[in-house]
Motif scaffolding. Sequence first.
Motif, PDB file in Angstrom:
ATOM      1  N   LEU A 104       0.840  -1.185   0.000  1.00 45.05           N
ATOM      2  CA  LEU A 104       0.000   0.000   0.000  1.00 45.05           C
ATOM      3  C   LEU A 104       0.880   1.241   0.000  1.00 45.05           C
ATOM      4  O   LEU A 104       1.820   1.344   0.787  1.00 45.05           O
ATOM      5  N   ASP A 105       0.540   2.196  -0.859  1.00 48.64           N
ATOM      6  CA  ASP A 105       1.336   3.407  -0.998  1.00 48.64           C
ATOM      7  C   ASP A 105       0.569   4.626  -0.512  1.00 48.64           C
ATOM      8  O   ASP A 105       0.762   5.732  -0.993  1.00 48.64           O
ATOM      9  N   ALA A 106      -0.349   4.435   0.406  1.00 46.70           N
ATOM     10  CA  ALA A 106      -1.118   5.542   0.958  1.00 46.70           C
ATOM     11  C   ALA A 106      -1.689   5.094   2.295  1.00 46.70           C
ATOM     12  O   ALA A 106      -1.787   3.901   2.567  1.00 46.70           O
ATOM     13  N   LYS A 107      -2.059   6.060   3.115  1.00 45.82           N
ATOM     14  CA  LYS A 107      -2.655   5.743   4.412  1.00 45.82           C
ATOM     15  C   LYS A 107      -4.145   5.490   4.199  1.00 45.82           C
ATOM     16  O   LYS A 107      -4.999   6.273   4.599  1.00 45.82           O
ATOM     17  N   GLU A 108      -4.434   4.377   3.557  1.00 41.92           N
ATOM     18  CA  GLU A 108      -5.803   3.995   3.257  1.00 41.92           C
ATOM     19  C   GLU A 108      -6.054   2.600   3.786  1.00 41.92           C
ATOM     20  O   GLU A 108      -5.168   1.755   3.776  1.00 41.92           O
ATOM     21  N   LEU A 109      -7.267   2.357   4.261  1.00 42.37           N
ATOM     22  CA  LEU A 109      -7.610   1.035   4.750  1.00 42.37           C
ATOM     23  C   LEU A 109      -7.644   0.058   3.583  1.00 42.37           C
ATOM     24  O   LEU A 109      -8.127   0.381   2.498  1.00 42.37           O
ATOM     25  N   PRO A 110      -7.147  -1.153   3.782  1.00 39.49           N
ATOM     26  CA  PRO A 110      -7.014  -2.093   2.672  1.00 39.49           C
ATOM     27  C   PRO A 110      -8.335  -2.579   2.098  1.00 39.49           C
ATOM     28  O   PRO A 110      -8.371  -3.093   0.979  1.00 39.49           O
ATOM     29  N   ASP A 111      -9.441  -2.446   2.854  1.00 39.93           N
ATOM     30  CA  ASP A 111     -10.735  -2.917   2.361  1.00 39.93           C
ATOM     31  C   ASP A 111     -11.509  -1.844   1.613  1.00 39.93           C
ATOM     32  O   ASP A 111     -12.680  -2.037   1.282  1.00 39.93           O
ATOM     33  N   TYR A 112     -10.857  -0.710   1.311  1.00 38.96           N
ATOM     34  CA  TYR A 112     -11.487   0.358   0.545  1.00 38.96           C
ATOM     35  C   TYR A 112     -11.688  -0.136  -0.881  1.00 38.96           C
ATOM     36  O   TYR A 112     -10.739  -0.517  -1.562  1.00 38.96           O
ATOM     37  N   LEU A 113     -12.921  -0.160  -1.351  1.00 39.59           N
ATOM     38  CA  LEU A 113     -13.247  -0.816  -2.607  1.00 39.59           C
ATOM     39  C   LEU A 113     -12.434  -0.301  -3.805  1.00 39.59           C
ATOM     40  O   LEU A 113     -11.922  -1.122  -4.580  1.00 39.59           O
ATOM     41  N   PRO A 114     -12.286   1.000  -4.028  1.00 33.67           N
ATOM     42  CA  PRO A 114     -11.459   1.431  -5.165  1.00 33.67           C
ATOM     43  C   PRO A 114     -10.022   0.930  -5.091  1.00 33.67           C
ATOM     44  O   PRO A 114      -9.414   0.615  -6.122  1.00 33.67           O
ATOM     45  N   LEU A 115      -9.476   0.835  -3.894  1.00 33.57           N
ATOM     46  CA  LEU A 115      -8.125   0.308  -3.734  1.00 33.57           C
ATOM     47  C   LEU A 115      -8.076  -1.179  -4.090  1.00 33.57           C
ATOM     48  O   LEU A 115      -7.168  -1.630  -4.792  1.00 33.57           O
ATOM     49  N   LEU A 116      -9.059  -1.926  -3.620  1.00 33.40           N
ATOM     50  CA  LEU A 116      -9.120  -3.345  -3.953  1.00 33.40           C
ATOM     51  C   LEU A 116      -9.243  -3.546  -5.459  1.00 33.40           C
ATOM     52  O   LEU A 116      -8.604  -4.434  -6.037  1.00 33.40           O
ATOM     53  N   GLU A 118      -8.137  -1.584  -7.804  1.00 32.97           N
ATOM     54  CA  GLU A 118      -6.854  -1.301  -8.439  1.00 32.97           C
ATOM     55  C   GLU A 118      -5.931  -2.512  -8.340  1.00 32.97           C
ATOM     56  O   GLU A 118      -5.236  -2.874  -9.304  1.00 32.97           O
ATOM     57  N   TYR A 119      -5.929  -3.134  -7.177  1.00 29.54           N
ATOM     58  CA  TYR A 119      -5.125  -4.343  -6.990  1.00 29.54           C
ATOM     59  C   TYR A 119      -5.610  -5.463  -7.915  1.00 29.54           C
ATOM     60  O   TYR A 119      -4.813  -6.099  -8.612  1.00 29.54           O
ATOM     61  N   LEU A 120      -6.915  -5.690  -7.945  1.00 28.68           N
ATOM     62  CA  LEU A 120      -7.455  -6.781  -8.753  1.00 28.68           C
ATOM     63  C   LEU A 120      -7.256  -6.538 -10.246  1.00 28.68           C
ATOM     64  O   LEU A 120      -7.168  -7.493 -11.031  1.00 28.68           O
ATOM     65  N   SER A 121      -7.174  -5.272 -10.651  1.00 27.69           N
ATOM     66  CA  SER A 121      -6.943  -4.977 -12.068  1.00 27.69           C
ATOM     67  C   SER A 121      -5.577  -5.463 -12.530  1.00 27.69           C
ATOM     68  O   SER A 121      -5.338  -5.601 -13.737  1.00 27.69           O
ATOM     69  N   LEU A 122      -4.685  -5.739 -11.574  1.00 29.68           N
ATOM     70  CA  LEU A 122      -3.341  -6.211 -11.890  1.00 29.68           C
ATOM     71  C   LEU A 122      -3.187  -7.720 -11.697  1.00 29.68           C
ATOM     72  O   LEU A 122      -2.098  -8.254 -11.881  1.00 29.68           O
ATOM     73  N   ARG A 123      -4.266  -8.380 -11.327  1.00 30.03           N
ATOM     74  CA  ARG A 123      -4.235  -9.817 -11.103  1.00 30.03           C
ATOM     75  C   ARG A 123      -4.906 -10.541 -12.277  1.00 30.03           C
ATOM     76  O   ARG A 123      -5.645  -9.926 -13.059  1.00 30.03           O
ATOM     77  N   ARG A 226      -5.140   6.975  -4.048  1.00 33.53           N
ATOM     78  CA  ARG A 226      -4.696   5.683  -3.539  1.00 33.53           C
ATOM     79  C   ARG A 226      -4.062   4.875  -4.664  1.00 33.53           C
ATOM     80  O   ARG A 226      -4.552   4.864  -5.782  1.00 33.53           O
ATOM     81  N   GLN A 227      -3.004   4.186  -4.367  1.00 30.29           N
ATOM     82  CA  GLN A 227      -2.348   3.361  -5.363  1.00 30.29           C
ATOM     83  C   GLN A 227      -1.804   2.103  -4.715  1.00 30.29           C
ATOM     84  O   GLN A 227      -1.489   2.088  -3.542  1.00 30.29           O
ATOM     85  N   VAL A 228      -1.729   1.061  -5.501  1.00 27.72           N
ATOM     86  CA  VAL A 228      -1.038  -0.144  -5.090  1.00 27.72           C
ATOM     87  C   VAL A 228       0.166  -0.263  -6.004  1.00 27.72           C
ATOM     88  O   VAL A 228       0.034  -0.315  -7.213  1.00 27.72           O
TER      89      VAL A 228
END
Length: 230
Positions: A104-116, A118-123, A226-228
């Motif tokens: 995680l590259d920001a002080k954001e909770l990991p269960d924040y849907l837009p962050l998730l 972004e992660y899934l877009s790379l999987r 937010r970014q991963v």
Amino acid sequence: MSLLKLVGVLLDYPQDALWQHGDELLAAADDPGLPQARRAALAGFVRELLASDPLEAQDRWLSLFDRGRSMSLLLFEHIHGESRDRGQAMVDLIEAYRKNGFELDAKELPDYLPLLLEYLSLRPQEEARDWLHHVSHIIGLLAARAGERQSPYALLLELLVEYAEGGLDLGALRKRASEEPRDDTAEVMDRLWEEEAVRFGAEAPGEDCQPATRLPSRAATPAAPRQVQP
């Protein structure tokens, strides 16, 4: 830009920089994997957003996602509430990110849907669909609630349910949403603040310091994008 990345960007708080990438967003909305009607609707959402004044768009986002708990984009809030299980679930999710080489590259909770998203877009697509399938009941209810409030954001959430190939009955969820009491009115939020005011003596919180309900954020200033990062 993949569909999941696009939906994550559009679901996130609309930073001013969003308007600088309009062409890229419109190009991504023309996803050949979507039915024609959905592609047109998604492109329409993007055009409407880009035509909006940034301050007005930001205010609409805050009014929908940052008032009350029912439309929270923090997924574990809908599963665990404020229980201790939520903390462990977030630790496990962070470990899942790290296991696949992401931090995680920001002080954001990991269960924040837009962050998730972004992660899934790379999987791999199959993995991303499986993740979303497991939370599609939450996303489906968010879609129904957004639709009940006549918000265009309902489209984005419905797209996620369809991407996950979930067998949800959105009609039943919309009926449920129509019967729910709203938790985003001024009266309800003022009552929450009164109930959660600091109390002393016999009215003080227990030793675990856990309040009965979550304090509304009162449209707090949003964090940086937010970014991963790999």
